[in-house]
Design a protein around this motif. Structure first.
Motif, PDB file in Angstrom:
ATOM      1  N   PHE A  80       1.821  -5.074  -0.978  1.00  0.00           N
ATOM      2  CA  PHE A  80       1.426  -6.817  -1.109  1.00  0.00           C
ATOM      3  C   PHE A  80       2.641  -7.914  -0.884  1.00  0.00           C
ATOM      4  CE2 PHE A  80       0.644 -11.030  -3.082  1.00  0.00           C
ATOM      5  CZ  PHE A  80      -0.172 -11.095  -2.102  1.00  0.00           C
ATOM      6  N   GLU A  81       3.397  -7.015  -2.693  1.00  0.00           N
ATOM      7  CA  GLU A  81       4.489  -7.845  -2.362  1.00  0.00           C
ATOM      8  C   GLU A  81       5.907  -7.966  -1.462  1.00  0.00           C
ATOM      9  OE1 GLU A  81       8.471  -8.137  -4.560  1.00  0.00           O
ATOM     10  OE2 GLU A  81       7.533  -6.257  -3.956  1.00  0.00           O
ATOM     11  N   ARG A 116      -0.264   0.009  -3.012  1.00  0.00           N
ATOM     12  CA  ARG A 116      -1.100  -1.451  -2.704  1.00  0.00           C
ATOM     13  C   ARG A 116      -0.594  -3.059  -3.417  1.00  0.00           C
ATOM     14  NH1 ARG A 116      -6.793   1.257  -2.516  1.00  0.00           N
ATOM     15  NH2 ARG A 116      -7.407   1.746  -0.285  1.00  0.00           N
ATOM     16  N   ALA A 117      -0.761  -3.023  -4.521  1.00  0.00           N
ATOM     17  CA  ALA A 117       0.229  -3.445  -5.035  1.00  0.00           C
ATOM     18  C   ALA A 117       1.953  -3.958  -4.325  1.00  0.00           C
ATOM     19  CB  ALA A 117       0.306  -3.680  -6.709  1.00  0.00           C
ATOM     20  N   GLU A 137       4.594 -10.076   1.189  1.00  0.00           N
ATOM     21  CA  GLU A 137       3.119 -11.515   1.914  1.00  0.00           C
ATOM     22  C   GLU A 137       4.582 -12.376   0.820  1.00  0.00           C
ATOM     23  OE1 GLU A 137       1.256 -12.601   3.598  1.00  0.00           O
ATOM     24  OE2 GLU A 137       0.367 -10.719   4.261  1.00  0.00           O
TER      25      GLU A 137
END
Length: 294
Positions: free
Chosen positions: A255-256, A251-252, A259
Motif C-alpha cells: 500500500f505504501e 500488504r502495508a 499509493e
C-alpha cells in the motif's frame, strides 16, 4: 543544514510545520533556498539532502534519479559529484534482480491474440491497461499481488492481494481500476496467458466493462514488459532483503509503495522523470488549455 532537510520533506509535511518544528523562519528558509539555487550547495548541505531523499524513497534511487530529484527541487549537481557523495556516505540504490517466469499457462482455457504487439505508448489514458501477478513470501506463507497499469502514465490504477492465486485476485484488481477510472468502451486489457486471466469469470468481467482482451505469447515475458518492470522495481525497492513476519506487513508495504510513493512521487524515466500522477496532471492541464484555445 536544517533548511536542506526542510527542502527535502516540505512536499510531504508542509513548509510551515517543518519550519516551526526545526525553529527555522520561513524567510530564513527562503533566503537559504535562493542562495542555494544561485550558488549551489556545499558538500555537507548536499549530503544531508541526499540522505533525506534516500530515506524518503526507501533507498530506491541511484545517482541518475538522485540528480533528477535535486533538479525537481530547483537545485543542481553533477552526476559525478552525486555519485562521489553517495559512495562516501554509503548511499546506494537497491540493485535489480533477474526476472523469473512465474506464469502457469499450461491449461486448456481459451486465450486471446496478442493485440498489443508491444505497443507500450498509447496516446491518451484509458486506452491500454496491462496486468499481471507476482508472488511475495512472508513468514505466514505466500501472498499474491495483482496489479493493473495504465500504460499511458504507468500508474497503478488497480491492485489486489490475496493468499490464493485465483480468478478473484485479478477480478478484484480490475474492479478497482474500473471504479477509479471509469474508462469508455473499447479499452485494451493486456495480460499473460495465466489461468486466472483466461478464466471464464475474468472473461465475463471484461465483457461487462466492454474491454477488449489481449494476451502475451506463450513464455514471452517481454510482451508484457512494463508490468514485469513494475514488479521488479517494487521488489528491489521494498521487498528484497527484508523480512515480512505477517501477510498484513506485506500488504502495508505494498500500500505504501503503490499509493504513497510510486504513483505520486517516484520519478519514472519513461515519463521524463516525472511521477505517474504528475505526468497525468500535466497532460490534463494541456488538454484543458487546448480546449480553451479552440
Amino acid at each position: 543544514m536544517k533548511s536542506a532537510w526542510i527542502d527535502a520533506h516540505r512536499g510531504a509535511h508542509g513548509l510551515r510545520r517543518l519550519c516551526a518544528l526545526l525553529g527555522v523562519s520561513a524567510s530564513g528558509y527562503g533566503a537559504w533556498q535562493r542562495g542555494g539555487q544561485r550558488q549551489g550547495l556545499n558538500d555537507a548541505q548536499l549530503t544531508l539532502l541526499l540522505q533525506a531523499i534516500h530515506a524518503e524513497t526507501g533507498g530506491a534511487y541511484g545517482s541518475p534519479r538522485m540528480v533528477r530529484a535535486l533538479r525537481a527541487r530547483g537545485l543542481s549537481a553533477s552526476k559525478a559529484r552525486v555519485e562521489r557523495l553517495m559512495r562516501a556516505h554509503g548511499l546506494r540504490g537497491r540493485h535489480r534482480r533477474r526476472y523469473r517466469v512465474t506464469t502457469d499457462s499450461s491449461h486448456r482455457l481459451p486465450v486471446a491474440e496478442n493485440l498489443l504487439a508491444r505497443d507500450f505508448r498509447p496516446s491518451a489514458p484509458n486506452q491500454v491497461w496491462s496486468a499481471d501477478i507476482t508472488y511475495l513470501w512472508t513468514d505466514e506463507g505466500w501472498l499474491y499481488l495483482a496489479v493493473v497499469l495504465d500504460l499511458f502514465n504507468r500508474e497503478v490504477v488497480g491492485w489486489s492481494m490475496r493468499a490464493r492465486m485465483d480468478a478473484e485476485l485479478v477480478i478484484s484488481a480490475l474492479d478497482m481500476a474500473h471504479a477509479r477510472r471509469r474508462p469508455p468502451p473499447g479499452l485494451l486489457h493486456h495480460s499473460d496467458r495465466g489461468s486466472q486471466y483466461a478464466s471464464h469469470a475474468f472473461e465475463q468481467r471484461l465483457r461487462r466493462y466492454a474491454m477488449r482482451c489481449s494476451m502475451s505469447r506463450r513464455g514471452n515475458c517481454w510482451d508484457n514488459a512494463p508490468t514485469e518492470s513494475w514488479f521488479n522495481s517494487f521488489k528491489h525497492e521494498r521487498v528484497f532483503g527484508e523480512r515480512f513476519p505477517t501477510r498484513e506487513a506485506m500488504r502495508a508495504t505494498a500500500f505504501e509503495y503503490i499509493e504513497v510513493f510510486y504513483n505520486r512521487k517516484r520519478l519514472h524515466s519513461t515519463l521524463g522523470y516525472r511521477s505517474p500522477v504528475e505526468f497525468m496532471q500535466q497532460w490534463e492541464a494541456r488538454q484543458r488549455r487546448d480546449q480553451t484555445v479552440a
